[in-house]
Design an enzyme around this catalytic site. Structure first.
Site, short mmCIF file in Angstrom:
data_model
loop_
_atom_site.label_atom_id
_atom_site.label_comp_id
_atom_site.label_asym_id
_atom_site.label_seq_id
_atom_site.Cartn_x
_atom_site.Cartn_y
_atom_site.Cartn_z
N GLU A 270 0.88 -1.17 0.00
CA GLU A 270 0.00 0.00 0.00
C GLU A 270 0.91 1.21 0.00
OE1 GLU A 270 -2.03 2.90 1.93
OE2 GLU A 270 -2.59 1.28 3.31
N CYS A 309 -2.66 8.30 4.19
CA CYS A 309 -2.58 7.70 2.86
C CYS A 309 -3.85 7.94 2.07
CB CYS A 309 -2.29 6.20 2.97
SG CYS A 309 -3.31 5.37 4.17
P1 NDP Z 1 9.23 4.47 3.80
O1 NDP Z 1 8.81 3.77 2.58
O2 NDP Z 1 10.59 4.99 3.87
O3 NDP Z 1 9.01 3.54 5.07
C1 NDP Z 1 7.92 2.70 5.25
C2 NDP Z 1 8.32 1.52 6.10
O4 NDP Z 1 9.31 0.77 5.42
C3 NDP Z 1 8.95 1.92 7.42
O5 NDP Z 1 8.59 0.99 8.40
C4 NDP Z 1 10.42 1.84 7.12
O6 NDP Z 1 11.20 1.66 8.26
C5 NDP Z 1 10.45 0.61 6.25
N1 NDP Z 1 11.62 0.51 5.43
C6 NDP Z 1 12.29 1.48 4.79
N2 NDP Z 1 13.32 0.97 4.10
C7 NDP Z 1 13.30 -0.37 4.32
C8 NDP Z 1 14.12 -1.46 3.91
N3 NDP Z 1 15.15 -1.27 3.11
N4 NDP Z 1 13.82 -2.70 4.35
C9 NDP Z 1 12.76 -2.90 5.15
N5 NDP Z 1 11.98 -1.91 5.59
C10 NDP Z 1 12.23 -0.66 5.17
O7 NDP Z 1 8.18 5.57 3.99
P2 NDP Z 1 8.13 6.71 5.10
O8 NDP Z 1 7.44 6.15 6.27
O9 NDP Z 1 9.44 7.34 5.33
O10 NDP Z 1 7.26 7.72 4.30
C11 NDP Z 1 7.79 8.28 3.12
C12 NDP Z 1 6.68 8.63 2.19
O11 NDP Z 1 5.88 7.49 1.94
C13 NDP Z 1 5.72 9.62 2.71
O12 NDP Z 1 6.22 10.91 2.63
C14 NDP Z 1 4.54 9.34 1.83
O13 NDP Z 1 4.74 9.96 0.59
C15 NDP Z 1 4.56 7.87 1.66
N6 NDP Z 1 3.66 7.20 2.58
C16 NDP Z 1 2.56 6.63 2.09
C17 NDP Z 1 1.68 6.00 2.94
C18 NDP Z 1 0.50 5.31 2.44
O14 NDP Z 1 -0.16 4.65 3.21
N7 NDP Z 1 0.17 5.38 1.19
C19 NDP Z 1 1.87 5.97 4.37
C20 NDP Z 1 3.09 6.60 4.80
C21 NDP Z 1 3.95 7.15 3.92
P3 NDP Z 1 12.04 2.88 8.90
O15 NDP Z 1 11.04 3.89 9.29
O16 NDP Z 1 12.73 2.23 10.02
O17 NDP Z 1 12.92 3.35 7.80
#
Ligand code: NDP
Length: 696
Positions: A270, A309
């Protein structure tokens, strides 16, 4: 909350080191951990790190310890555990709300996360007990006849996957994001490992801590990793499920992880979504729909500071109404003071971090290359309380795109904050075309009071959206709104939104189960599903209505005497009930009907006579009849025909914590030629023991 935790949280000075719960113990990763700032004050709130944990070991432990323990329980037993957990969490919610303030969310913002998350867990617990059998195997759909003589049939079954569900969550819903994923997985019988986003992991960690302290879940059913996941994904297998919520770029990276590709591991994503709200052409400035639309866009831009989201990013309005929408919306946005989340006057909390604020500003700049800012200034922050530099505050920004059909950024760049772009359309086809330029979204809403507009827009939008909400004056008070994913409805969207699907009631549970088509002879199939299948052995003897659940078995059968139906019976029934439909009363009219040779017996009279044939009238273990399923009248019954019933115990579903269970009976009514005239399932509640005992 124990005293030690409380001290740390209350003072805010002694920032706590988050721990991970893996392999049956709370563990701190190596080193001091990375500081996590309070989003509104900038003070260090917690430290996070998972270096040195045995990630592969954690997956193994979940699979080896949690999986068998969960699979030893029935679906209802698992659901009841979740119910107990949900009720206890509800009692503790003040503690979670207090902790959530550090994320920058106001209490109102945190409501859908905390109360909504616990509500989602409880809804799953209740739906599972209502809609799924109290069993370890779930039969799905009808038994398919595969041979003329009935000795070879097929049936789909659902069984829990043998791996572990890894939930990688986003920062914006630290509680709901976890609970909406673990609820269906645990009900399905899969152990879970939750990896919350680092920036708000302290809220998730606290909730998981409280859940584990309850001691309700079996060992290994729930683990949490606070911090990076290290080499965890290298260890996934084809029996695991990975769910991801976050950015499209991370999602793509994880989805194409070699172990996930190699093992064809189920991966649900998602991701970004540029959700639209569309104002119908009928909804002029004086209409209630116009007002509802403006309110909804304002709410979606400012709730959780736009970090949802499902937030509305694209405001699609008739060209002629663009200026009125911008004026009304700007007026509301101007009355949305930003500030410290715990103050009652604050209407707009902080973003999750200063880094997120920088990110949102960059995205606004990208969108602004193809749109004009018509309200707000991303570079200047005005706060009613708090520190505009230390806290991650950002006032709302509204843009207008003059040529949206030829623009790209407003449809593609997700500014994850209080930001939206207004765009005008000319005709409904153009409104749909604009929404489609988002290339797939979680949700779209349509505000109209016109049936034709609603029908045309929904059919145009549906292929690109997981959910479409229709807003109008009639549902204004009861609507759950554009932005709320609900446990019974699917959440997810195609294309840019990630192509995933979560929740949707029991559909969500099935994402964590394997659907297998089983073929074989009815007797063997019955032994697999625990449900009687036509053609499987039956047993006659004591009337099955005299048997309590303790004595009843699937296949227990009653074959009744026969009863002739007469013209007098039909006329009596017709005048008694008032059902004097011509096919039962008028021979000429009935003969003119392509289905009948003459006057026919009422279908409901057949069902009533069937009940008269099969019931055992004395007080006994059958407590109530609560309905029939799949009733079909298959062959017309004429005066003088004789009816006979074959009633077979098909499914027994004991209810946990009650004195009864549900029993489904296969009811087949035949005529004197052996033709099936009616077929249905009779649903009854039957006492577990008879005479009734208080023990549930
Ligand atoms: P990320 O994609 O960076 O992170 C989402 C999750 O993935 C976090 O738990 C993060 O952990 C984890 N993650 C990141 N890199 C890895 C990896 N290499 N291996 C395993 N897990 C990983 O998104 P953000 O939360 O930083 O948000 C960034 C952008 O995403 C927002 O600005 C928005 O645009 C979008 N977003 C969209 C959402 C939706 O529901 N559609 C919800 C939230 C964000 P960690 O935090 O420890 O890096």
């Amino acid at each position: 909350m124990n005293r030690k935790d409380k001290q740390m949280l209350d003072t805010g000075r002694t920032a706590r080191r988050l721990e991970s719960y893996v392999q049956g113990a709370w563990q701190t990763g190596k080193g001091a951990g990375k500081p996590l700032a309070n989003a509104a004050t900038g003070e260090v709130h917690a430290y996070i790190g998972s270096d040195g944990l045995d990630f592969g070991g954690a997956l193994d432990w979940g699979r080896a310890v949690g999986g068998p323990a969960l699979r030893a329980l029935t679906v209802h037993e698992r659901a009841l555990m979740l119910k107990s957990i949900g009720l206890r969490l509800m009692e503790m919610k003040d503690e979670f709300h207090a902790e959530s303030l550090a994320t920058g969310a106001t209490p109102k913002d945190a409501w859908p996360d905390i109360d909504g998350g616990i509500g989602t867990l409880l809804t799953f617990a209740s739906m599972a007990r209502r809609e799924l059998p109290n069993a370890k195997v779930i039969p799905e759909g009808a038994v398919e006849p595969l041979s003329k003589d009935g000795t070879f049939v097929g049936q789909h079954i659902l069984v829990p996957m043998r791996g572990i569900a890894i939930h990688i969550n986003a920062f914006n819903f630290p509680v709901w994001g976890m609970l909406e994923k673990i609820a269906p997985a645990l009900i399905a019988g899969m152990p879970c490992l939750v990896k919350p986003a680092s920036s708000t992991a302290y809220v998730t960690e606290l909730v998981v801590r409280r859940i584990l302290e309850m001691g309700i879940l079996p060992d290994g059913a729930l683990q949490i990793v606070c911090g990076g996941v290290g080499d965890m994904l290298d260890h996934v297998t084809g029996q695991d499920v990975v769910t991801f919520t976050g950015s499209a770029s991370t999602g793509r990276k994880l989805k194409t992880h070699p172990a996930i590709v190699e093992n064809a591991t189920r991966f649900t994503m998602e991701a970004d979504s540029l959700n639209a709200a569309i104002l119908g052409p009928d909804a002029g400035p004086d209409s209630p729909e116009f007002d509802l639309f403006v309110r909804e866009v304002h709410r979606e831009m400012t709730a959780k500071a736009g970090q949802k989201c499902t937030a509305i990013r694209r405001v699609i309005v008739p060209k002629a109404l663009e200026q009125e929408v911008i004026a009304s919306l700007s007026e509301r946005l101007a009355k949305t003071p930003a500030g410290l989340p715990d103050l009652a006057e604050t209407r707009l909390g902080a973003l999750a971090s200063l880094g997120d604020r920088d990110g949102v500003r960059e995205k606004i700049a990208e969108i602004a290359k193809e749109a004009d800012i018509v309200f707000g200034d991303p570079e200047t922050v005005a706060v009613a309380s708090g520190d505009a530099d230390k806290g991650a505050f950002l006032n709302p920004v509204l843009l207008r795109c003059a040529d949206p059909m030829n623009a790209a950024a407003p449809h593609e760049v997700e500014a994850f904050g209080p930001v939206a772009t207004v765009m005008g359309y000319d005709g409904l086809d153009e409104a749909i075309a604009l929404a489609m330029k988002g290339k797939g979204s979680l949700v779209s809403s349509v505000f109209t009071n016109d049936e034709n507009v609603a029908a045309k827009l929904v059919l145009g939008l549906a292929p690109f959206h997981g959910r479409v909400m229709l807003g109008n004056r009639d549902s204004a008070k009861s609507s759950t709104g554009h932005g709320s994913p609900l446990a019974p409805l699917v959440h997810g969207g195609p294309g840019r939104a990630g192509g995933g699907e979560e929740m949707g009631g029991m559909r969500g549970v099935k994402h964590f189960m394997m659907r297998t088509a089983v073929q074989g002879t009815p007797r063997l199939l019955s032994s697999v599903t625990g449900n009687w299948v036509s053609g499987a052995p039956t047993a006659t003897g004591t009337h099955p209505f005299r048997k309590s659940l303790a004595e009843l078995h699937i296949g227990d059968q009653l074959v009744t005497d026969s009863r002739v139906v007469t013209k007098e019976d039909v006329e009596h029934f017709a005048h008694f009930t008032g059902d004097t439909f011509y096919a039962h009363m008028d021979s000429d009219a009935a003969k003119a009907n392509p289905f009948f040779e003459d006057r026919v017996v009422h279908g409901y009279l057949i069902a009533s006579f069937a009940a008269g044939l099969f019931v055992q009238p004395d007080p006994g273990p059958v407590l109530a009849n609560y309905g029939v399923d799949n009733l079909r009248f298959l062959t017309p019954v004429y005066f003088g025909d004789s009816l006979q019933v074959q009633l077979t115990c098909k499914q027994i579903n004991p209810r946990e914590g009650t004195v009864y269970g549900e029993v489904r009976w296969d009811c087949r009514v035949t005529n004197q030629k052996g033709e099936v005239v009616a077929e249905y399932d009779v649903l009854t509640m039957v006492a577990k023991t008879w005479p009734l005992s208080d023990e549930g």
